[in-house]
Design a protein around this motif. Structure first.
Motif, PDB file in Angstrom:
ATOM      1  N   ASP A 126     -94.840 -17.969 -35.455  1.00 61.55           N
ATOM      2  CA  ASP A 126     -93.986 -17.827 -34.280  1.00 61.55           C
ATOM      3  C   ASP A 126     -94.775 -17.687 -32.987  1.00 61.55           C
ATOM      4  OD1 ASP A 126     -94.932 -15.266 -34.627  1.00 61.55           O
ATOM      5  OD2 ASP A 126     -92.969 -14.299 -34.632  1.00 61.55           O
ATOM      6  N   ARG A 127     -96.113 -17.676 -33.092  1.00 61.39           N
ATOM      7  CA  ARG A 127     -96.921 -17.578 -31.878  1.00 61.39           C
ATOM      8  C   ARG A 127     -98.302 -18.210 -32.065  1.00 61.39           C
ATOM      9  NH1 ARG A 127     -96.028 -12.436 -29.881  1.00 61.39           N
ATOM     10  NH2 ARG A 127     -97.921 -12.465 -28.648  1.00 61.39           N
TER      11      ARG A 127
ATOM     12  N   ASP B 110    -101.544 -17.482 -29.969  1.00 52.77           N
ATOM     13  CA  ASP B 110    -102.092 -16.662 -28.899  1.00 52.77           C
ATOM     14  C   ASP B 110    -103.584 -16.444 -29.128  1.00 52.77           C
ATOM     15  OD1 ASP B 110    -102.097 -14.889 -31.037  1.00 52.77           O
ATOM     16  OD2 ASP B 110    -100.511 -13.619 -30.228  1.00 52.77           O
TER      17      ASP B 110
ATOM     18  N   PHE C 144     -93.875 -18.158 -28.816  1.00 48.96           N
ATOM     19  CA  PHE C 144     -94.778 -17.648 -27.780  1.00 48.96           C
ATOM     20  C   PHE C 144     -96.084 -18.420 -27.818  1.00 48.96           C
ATOM     21  CE2 PHE C 144     -98.201 -14.849 -26.373  1.00 48.96           C
ATOM     22  CZ  PHE C 144     -97.748 -14.495 -25.114  1.00 48.96           C
TER      23      PHE C 144
END
Length: 111
Positions: free
Chosen positions: A19-20, A22, A53
């Protein structure tokens, strides 16, 4: 970094199953993308529909994959969530990448 790949006859679809993307996962993302794109393919569509994200490190990792593929292979993006799409728009990277609204759109032939 969990990635799923599927070959569509010369088109490689890579789905990010996180989901990200980073700072914590950017290097792992680049390494996994290098592994899954080793076999030749004409186009690579990166399905980001599960990514909620993306920070500057994640964006840098996606750009690094674009460079890794070189000029003869296209990296296209599909299914950007609103937050991720905003990052690409604000950094004007939406002018660098071909961005498809959905993965289905990305599976179509690009002129």
């Amino acid at each position: 970094m969990q990635l799923q790949t599927k070959d569509h006859g010369g088109l490689l679809v890579v789905t990010v199953c996180e989901d990200r993307i980073d700072a914590a996962g950017a290097i792992q993302f680049k390494e996994r993308m290098r592994e899954v794109t080793e076999a030749p393919s004409g186009r690579v569509v990166l399905d980001l529909s599960r990514v909620l994200f993306l920070d500057s490190s994640g964006l840098g990792a996606v750009v690094a994959v674009l460079k890794l593929l070189g000029p003869e292979r296209k990296l296209e993006l599909a299914g950007l969530t609103p937050t991720v799409a905003k990052v690409f728009r604000l950094t004007r990277m939406d002018t660098v990448f071909i961005i498809h609204p959905t993965l289905t759109d990305g599976l179509q032939k690009v002129g």
